[in-house]
Design a protein around this motif. Structure first.
Motif, short mmCIF file in Angstrom:
data_model
loop_
_atom_site.label_atom_id
_atom_site.label_comp_id
_atom_site.label_asym_id
_atom_site.label_seq_id
_atom_site.Cartn_x
_atom_site.Cartn_y
_atom_site.Cartn_z
N SER A 154 3.52 -3.47 -0.45
CA SER A 154 3.92 -4.39 0.62
C SER A 154 3.15 -4.19 1.91
N CYS B 98 5.86 -2.06 4.21
CA CYS B 98 5.88 -2.99 5.35
C CYS B 98 5.02 -2.53 6.53
N CYS B 99 4.03 -1.69 6.28
CA CYS B 99 3.12 -1.27 7.35
C CYS B 99 1.97 -2.26 7.49
N ARG B 100 1.37 -2.25 8.68
CA ARG B 100 0.24 -3.12 8.97
C ARG B 100 -0.90 -2.25 9.51
N SER C 250 7.65 3.72 7.18
CA SER C 250 7.94 2.29 7.03
C SER C 250 7.80 1.50 8.34
N SER C 251 7.23 0.31 8.22
CA SER C 251 7.16 -0.68 9.30
C SER C 251 6.36 -0.22 10.51
N CYS C 252 5.38 0.65 10.30
CA CYS C 252 4.48 1.04 11.39
C CYS C 252 3.30 0.07 11.47
N ASN D 33 8.42 2.56 12.36
CA ASN D 33 8.39 1.58 13.43
C ASN D 33 7.56 2.04 14.63
#
Length: 226
Positions: free
Chosen positions: A105, A123-125, A140-142, A159
């Motif tokens: 993801s 969910c990382c970018r 997650s989500s960083c 995050n």
């Protein structure tokens, strides 16, 4: 940044660390597509203190010396940068091969580079032309912005936002929800506290906290990565 070495084709894959992060990583692998699940099919957890017959989520928990044959491929599920560095050096000395794991993801931009042993969670970018060192945890989500550099053994705990052109030294720990303004630098073995907003350079070994982030410990009594 060290390039990823080549492992034997039959080398088992293991997760080093059987705590919360290791168990999370096992679940994240299970949630990926078939190709990723096959590549990272987990043979065992590994800890230095494993007891005989110990298991975790149906898998054996083994000590490093328990492995015979092809040295394993591994990722480290330990957030503390200094502990992660110590473990990585000891396993590399045994001939083990650090793998780079990127969750299905995650969004990885053009020309982004990641070193051996780095773990990119769901969910990382990871933006274009960024450079991430070896054994970096991106939870997650960083987000890591374009042209940013993140040194070996860093840990981003969820995050976290590292904006464009930021330079992060080796072994930095970022608390969940922290962020760094574009173009700023964070020195090696520093700690950025939970939810902090970095608007100016963070000195090596310092601990900063708040919005804006301020030094609460200059690290003068610290030995850095020891």
């Amino acid at each position: 940044m060290r390039p990823a070495p080549t492992a034997a084709p039959d080398a088992p894959f293991v997760i080093v660390g059987a705590g919360g992060l290791g168990r999370e990583l096992l679940g994240w692998i299970a949630g990926c597509g078939e190709a990723t699940r096959q590549r990272y099919r987990v043979h065992a957890f590994v800890t230095e203190q494993a007891a005989p017959g110990e298991t975790c989520h149906g898998l054996p928990v083994l000590r490093p010396e328990a492995f015979e044959g092809a040295p394993p491929r591994y990722v480290i599920a330990i957030a503390d940068p200094a502990a992660k560095r110590r473990v990585a050096l000891s396993l590399d000395a045994l001939g083990w091969t650090a793998e780079t794991f990127v969750h299905d993801s995650a969004n990885v931009g053009v020309n982004a580079v990641m070193g051996a042993g780095t773990v990119i969670c769901p969910c990382c970018r990871i933006s274009t032309d960024s450079r991430i060192g070896a054994h970096v945890l991106v939870n997650s989500s960083c987000g890591i912005g374009h042209d940013a550099e993140v040194g070996d053994y860093c840990s981003l705990l969820g995050n976290v936002a590292i904006n464009g052109h930021v330079a992060v030294g080796e072994g930095v720990l970022f608390g969940a929800g922290s962020m760094v303004h574009p173009g700023k630098a964070v020195g090696a073995w520093a700690t950025v506290g939970l939810g902090s907003v970095v608007l100016r350079r963070v000195p090596p070994r310092a601990t900063v906290f708040g919005n804006p982030a301020r030094v609460i410990d200059d690290g003068a009594d610290s030995d850095g990565d020891t």
